[in-house]
Design a protein around this motif. Structure first.
Motif, short mmCIF file in Angstrom:
data_model
loop_
_atom_site.label_atom_id
_atom_site.label_comp_id
_atom_site.label_asym_id
_atom_site.label_seq_id
_atom_site.Cartn_x
_atom_site.Cartn_y
_atom_site.Cartn_z
N SER A 223 0.22 -0.88 0.41
CA SER A 223 -0.35 0.19 -0.16
C SER A 223 0.75 1.45 0.18
CB SER A 223 -1.12 -0.29 1.70
OG SER A 223 -1.28 0.92 1.74
N PHE A 224 1.31 2.54 -1.03
CA PHE A 224 1.40 3.60 -1.04
C PHE A 224 0.75 3.98 0.10
CE2 PHE A 224 -2.52 5.20 -2.38
CZ PHE A 224 -2.49 5.79 -2.42
N ILE A 225 0.51 4.48 0.76
CA ILE A 225 0.25 4.52 1.98
C ILE A 225 0.48 4.45 3.45
CG2 ILE A 225 -2.22 5.07 3.97
CD1 ILE A 225 -4.47 5.07 1.46
N ASP A 226 0.84 3.30 3.58
CA ASP A 226 1.33 1.96 4.71
C ASP A 226 3.18 2.68 3.98
OD1 ASP A 226 -1.17 1.31 5.36
OD2 ASP A 226 -0.30 -0.30 4.14
N GLU A 227 3.67 2.59 2.89
CA GLU A 227 4.45 2.81 2.94
C GLU A 227 5.57 4.58 2.83
OE1 GLU A 227 6.40 0.32 -0.35
OE2 GLU A 227 5.38 -1.05 -0.26
N GLY A 228 4.33 5.08 3.21
CA GLY A 228 4.81 6.31 3.61
C GLY A 228 4.36 7.35 1.97
N HIS A 229 4.56 6.83 1.14
CA HIS A 229 4.25 7.80 -0.14
C HIS A 229 2.81 8.83 -0.55
CE1 HIS A 229 7.28 5.55 -2.75
NE2 HIS A 229 6.70 4.97 -2.06
N ILE A 230 3.57 9.92 -0.66
CA ILE A 230 1.61 10.83 -0.72
C ILE A 230 1.74 11.60 -2.22
CG2 ILE A 230 2.22 11.11 1.45
CD1 ILE A 230 3.64 13.37 0.87
N ALA A 231 0.94 12.36 -3.17
CA ALA A 231 1.23 12.65 -3.80
C ALA A 231 2.78 13.34 -4.23
CB ALA A 231 0.09 13.72 -4.09
N GLY A 232 2.63 13.67 -6.12
CA GLY A 232 4.16 14.22 -6.19
C GLY A 232 5.17 12.57 -6.56
N GLY A 233 4.77 11.42 -5.66
CA GLY A 233 5.96 10.73 -6.11
C GLY A 233 7.00 11.19 -4.61
N GLU A 234 7.07 12.03 -3.63
CA GLU A 234 7.29 11.79 -2.37
C GLU A 234 7.23 11.09 -1.27
OE1 GLU A 234 6.65 16.10 -0.67
OE2 GLU A 234 6.33 17.14 -2.64
N GLN A 235 7.69 11.08 -0.33
CA GLN A 235 7.88 10.27 0.98
C GLN A 235 7.69 10.82 2.39
OE1 GLN A 235 10.51 7.15 0.29
NE2 GLN A 235 9.60 5.47 0.07
N ARG A 236 7.43 10.10 2.99
CA ARG A 236 7.20 11.05 4.40
C ARG A 236 7.25 9.50 5.02
NH1 ARG A 236 1.72 10.70 3.99
NH2 ARG A 236 0.10 9.03 4.52
N PRO A 237 8.42 9.41 6.35
CA PRO A 237 9.64 8.41 6.93
C PRO A 237 8.14 8.55 7.74
CG PRO A 237 9.82 10.80 8.20
CD PRO A 237 9.19 11.45 6.99
N ILE A 238 8.16 6.22 7.70
CA ILE A 238 7.11 6.30 9.04
C ILE A 238 7.60 5.88 10.12
CG2 ILE A 238 6.04 3.85 8.64
CD1 ILE A 238 5.19 5.53 6.48
N THR A 239 7.46 5.94 11.07
CA THR A 239 7.72 6.14 12.28
C THR A 239 7.16 4.73 12.81
OG1 THR A 239 6.80 7.07 13.68
CG2 THR A 239 8.43 8.24 12.35
#
Length: 198
Positions: free
Chosen positions: A86-102
């Motif tokens: 899941s792109f949500i669980d892996e931290g992907h957001i619009a634009g292909g950026e990534q936020r860290p999963i803590t």
């Protein structure tokens, strides 16, 4: 090699027939197929793919946390042939950026805030994610002027190999640069893409 498999919700009859022929041609291929398996054509293709030995990555347009696993997914998952990303669980957001999963992402509070129902916007992000983790993209059909057609143009502009079914209904995709395929030619074209992922 990993191929993303996408299709618009509505497909002409000829595309449905050719699309299922392609699914049959891929079901024992030494590749991985990534898809949301959400549109009717994607779901029908999955029925054939599950009967073979091809590896599968299911990309839901929602969080996979607490997701109900379809009965026909359980055996291939137990065999390690089907995984869920899941792109949500892996931290992907619009634009292909990534936020860290803590570690906080695993708390019950975090889980309760995760999207559990697909939406049109989430499906669009999911399709981009499936393409981003794949070496090439196979568009079974894209509605004229629709989101998958726009995604196709963006993928081609970025240099991603994009294929589509050789059908008059996909003429607009061929015009923008997608390579037309038939069940008879798909194996040869797959060999043109470097198998960097399994």
């Amino acid at each position: 090699m990993r191929i993303a498999l996408l299709s618009s919700s509505r497909c002409p009859g000829t595309v449905i027939v050719h699309g299922l022929d392609v699914a049959i041609a891929l079901k024992n291929a030494p590749i991985t197929v990534a898809s949301g398996f959400q549109s009717p054509m994607e779901k029908e293709s999955l029925k054939f793919l599950l009967k073979g030995s091809v590896r599968l990555v299911a990309c839901p347009a929602r969080s996979a946390v607490g997701m109900r696993i379809p009965a026909d997914w359980k055996k291939p998952m137990a065999e390690g042939r089907l995984t869920i990303r899941s792109f949500i669980d892996e931290g992907h957001i619009a634009g292909g950026e990534q936020r860290p999963i803590t570690a906080a992402a695993e708390t019950s509070t975090r889980r309760s805030s995760l999207p559990t129902r697909p939406t049109t916007d989430l499906a669009e992000h999911r399709n981009r994610f499936a393409c981003s983790i794949s070496d090439a993209v196979l568009i079974l059909h894209a509605s004229s002027g629709g989101k998958i057609e726009r995604l196709t143009c963006n993928l081609l502009a970025a240099g991603k190999p994009v294929w589509t079914l050789d059908d008059p209904a996909n003429a607009s995709l061929v015009r923008v640069g997608a390579v037309p395929l038939t069940p008879a030619t798909i194996e040869g074209v797959m060999g043109l893409v470097h198998p960097s992922r399994k």
